[in-house]
Write a protein that holds these residues in place. Structure first.
Motif, PDB file in Angstrom:
ATOM      1  N   ARG A 131       0.834  -1.195   0.000  1.00 35.39           N
ATOM      2  CA  ARG A 131       0.000   0.000   0.000  1.00 35.39           C
ATOM      3  C   ARG A 131       0.875   1.254   0.000  1.00 35.39           C
ATOM      4  NH1 ARG A 131      -4.550  -1.630   4.559  1.00 35.39           N
ATOM      5  NH2 ARG A 131      -5.427  -3.419   3.434  1.00 35.39           N
ATOM      6  N   GLY A 132       0.212   2.405  -0.147  1.00 33.85           N
ATOM      7  CA  GLY A 132       0.931   3.670  -0.115  1.00 33.85           C
ATOM      8  C   GLY A 132       1.194   4.202  -1.501  1.00 33.85           C
ATOM      9  N   ILE A 133       2.166   5.080  -1.632  1.00 36.82           N
ATOM     10  CA  ILE A 133       2.439   5.731  -2.910  1.00 36.82           C
ATOM     11  C   ILE A 133       3.450   4.955  -3.727  1.00 36.82           C
ATOM     12  CG2 ILE A 133       1.938   8.002  -1.973  1.00 36.82           C
ATOM     13  CD1 ILE A 133       4.965   8.504  -1.923  1.00 36.82           C
ATOM     14  N   PHE A 134       3.923   3.818  -3.221  1.00 39.93           N
ATOM     15  CA  PHE A 134       4.939   3.059  -3.931  1.00 39.93           C
ATOM     16  C   PHE A 134       4.316   1.874  -4.672  1.00 39.93           C
ATOM     17  CE2 PHE A 134       7.259   4.452   0.039  1.00 39.93           C
ATOM     18  CZ  PHE A 134       7.803   5.567  -0.562  1.00 39.93           C
ATOM     19  N   ALA A 135       4.913   1.523  -5.789  1.00 46.12           N
ATOM     20  CA  ALA A 135       4.452   0.365  -6.543  1.00 46.12           C
ATOM     21  C   ALA A 135       5.622  -0.214  -7.306  1.00 46.12           C
ATOM     22  CB  ALA A 135       3.325   0.753  -7.504  1.00 46.12           C
ATOM     23  N   CYS A 136       5.556  -1.515  -7.598  1.00 50.71           N
ATOM     24  CA  CYS A 136       6.581  -2.207  -8.369  1.00 50.71           C
ATOM     25  C   CYS A 136       5.908  -2.771  -9.605  1.00 50.71           C
ATOM     26  CB  CYS A 136       7.196  -3.327  -7.533  1.00 50.71           C
ATOM     27  SG  CYS A 136       8.540  -4.204  -8.336  1.00 50.71           S
ATOM     28  N   LEU A 173      15.369   2.041  -9.627  1.00 53.17           N
ATOM     29  CA  LEU A 173      15.148   0.614  -9.427  1.00 53.17           C
ATOM     30  C   LEU A 173      15.553   0.200  -8.026  1.00 53.17           C
ATOM     31  CD1 LEU A 173      18.028  -1.501 -10.991  1.00 53.17           C
ATOM     32  CD2 LEU A 173      18.180   0.977 -10.659  1.00 53.17           C
ATOM     33  N   SER A 174      15.299  -1.066  -7.721  1.00 55.43           N
ATOM     34  CA  SER A 174      15.715  -1.631  -6.449  1.00 55.43           C
ATOM     35  C   SER A 174      15.917  -3.121  -6.599  1.00 55.43           C
ATOM     36  CB  SER A 174      14.654  -1.363  -5.368  1.00 55.43           C
ATOM     37  OG  SER A 174      14.935  -2.096  -4.186  1.00 55.43           O
ATOM     38  N   GLN A 175      16.923  -3.655  -5.933  1.00 57.04           N
ATOM     39  CA  GLN A 175      17.124  -5.099  -5.928  1.00 57.04           C
ATOM     40  C   GLN A 175      16.003  -5.816  -5.183  1.00 57.04           C
ATOM     41  OE1 GLN A 175      21.011  -6.195  -4.521  1.00 57.04           O
ATOM     42  NE2 GLN A 175      22.048  -5.420  -6.340  1.00 57.04           N
ATOM     43  N   TRP A 188      12.185   0.023  -0.857  1.00 57.16           N
ATOM     44  CA  TRP A 188      11.792  -1.385  -0.836  1.00 57.16           C
ATOM     45  C   TRP A 188      12.627  -2.192   0.154  1.00 57.16           C
ATOM     46  CZ3 TRP A 188       7.272  -1.785  -2.422  1.00 57.16           C
ATOM     47  CH2 TRP A 188       6.815  -1.249  -3.631  1.00 57.16           C
ATOM     48  N   ASP A 189      13.549  -1.547   0.857  1.00 49.71           N
ATOM     49  CA  ASP A 189      14.459  -2.290   1.732  1.00 49.71           C
ATOM     50  C   ASP A 189      13.726  -3.055   2.827  1.00 49.71           C
ATOM     51  OD1 ASP A 189      16.519  -1.371   0.206  1.00 49.71           O
ATOM     52  OD2 ASP A 189      17.390  -0.057   1.730  1.00 49.71           O
ATOM     53  N   TYR A 190      12.548  -2.570   3.222  1.00 47.67           N
ATOM     54  CA  TYR A 190      11.816  -3.217   4.307  1.00 47.67           C
ATOM     55  C   TYR A 190      11.183  -4.547   3.882  1.00 47.67           C
ATOM     56  CZ  TYR A 190       7.239  -2.130   2.292  1.00 47.67           C
ATOM     57  OH  TYR A 190       6.133  -2.083   1.482  1.00 47.67           O
ATOM     58  N   MET A 191      11.192  -4.857   2.571  1.00 49.43           N
ATOM     59  CA  MET A 191      10.507  -6.047   2.052  1.00 49.43           C
ATOM     60  C   MET A 191      11.302  -7.341   2.261  1.00 49.43           C
ATOM     61  SD  MET A 191       7.530  -5.291   0.730  1.00 49.43           S
ATOM     62  CE  MET A 191       7.202  -6.514  -0.541  1.00 49.43           C
TER      63      MET A 191
END
Length: 265
Positions: A3-8, A41-43, A80-83
């Motif tokens: 949720r929130g303003i982030f999406a992948c 991007l993010s790993q 995304w580090d919290y994932m």
């Protein structure tokens, strides 16, 4: 999807654009310079590796594009580090830069992988057709002609001095930015959405600094400045380069230049 303003995302996304301000018209095609392509991007994002491969191929010249030169940068964000997997190249400054583009382009969502072209248009980073179309339609400006001098004042520091002309008239105020990037990075991803994969990353922005601020200057006026970059363990100059670009307050790009580092730094 979180949720929130982030999406992948991995599906195509229609790109949006912002017009160039008055007094900053693009040059004729035969005089045009490089186009700056920035990937966020993010790993920790499952679709980012596909976008990273596309960006790497673009930087190697695998695609025929209308722009004579494409300067590419990969900004690893940290949201995304919290994932479950902390991106070793993630930076809050990259997240801040992406947020600035979201606001400048009047978007509703921050997502990865996202590509921004010349600070004016954007698309999902996995959409090859949209990316090449955005590059082809991007306004182009003369590339700066800056000479670089590299020094190592300390084992953990790189000093870059630049001097030359921007080759375009600047009306109003703009910043000359310098990014230090690294190629050929491999990471064993042990957790998160890419668990078990060996991730390959190129053009990774290690640091982005402002060289100088210019205001109302002619195309022939000399600009100069020096930036200092802290270095990391395992630094090899043969894998690194710098990208120089001119950016206004609306984050629009008005010329960029790529410079490789000497092998023996």
């Amino acid at each position: 999807m979180p949720r929130g303003i982030f999406a992948c995302f991995g599906k195509p996304h229609v790109h949006s654009s912002a017009p160039a301000p008055a007094g900053a018209a693009a040059v004729a095609e035969d005089q045009a310079g490089a186009v700056l392509v920035e990937l966020f991007l993010s790993q920790g994002c499952a679709t980012s590796p596909e976008a990273e491969l596309l960006l790497s191929r673009l930087g190697r010249g695998d695609f025929e594009v209308e722009a004579p030169v494409v300067v590419v940068l990969a900004h690893h964000v940290d949201y995304w580090d919290y994932m479950g997997w902390k991106d070793p190249f993630g930076s809050s400054l990259s997240t801040v830069r992406q947020k600035a583009y979201v606001e400048a382009l009047r978007l509703d969502t921050m997502f990865t992988p996202q590509v921004v072209v010349q600070g004016r248009s954007q698309c999902v980073g996995t959409d090859q057709d949209a990316l090449l179309s955005a590059i082809g339609s991007a306004p182009r400006f003369p590339s700066p002609m800056l000479q670089a001098n590299f020094q190592r004042p300390a084992p953990d520091s790189l000093q870059v001095s630049l001097s030359g002309v921007l080759r375009m008239k600047v009306e109003g105020q703009a910043n000359v930015m310098v990014a230090l990037y690294e190629n050929g990075l491999l990471t064993d991803c042990l957790k998160g959405e890419n668990k078990g994969r060996v991730l390959s990353n190129d053009f990774v922005v290690r640091k982005l600094e402002k060289l100088c601020t210019v205001k109302d200057i002619s195309a022939k006026k000399t600009v100069s400045g020096t930036v200092n970059f802290p270095l990391w363990e395992g630094f090899k100059s043969s894998k690194c380069g710098i990208a120089v670009f001119v950016q206004n307050s609306a984050y629009q790009i008005f010329g960029s230049q790529n410079v490789l580092l000497p092998d023996n730094m």
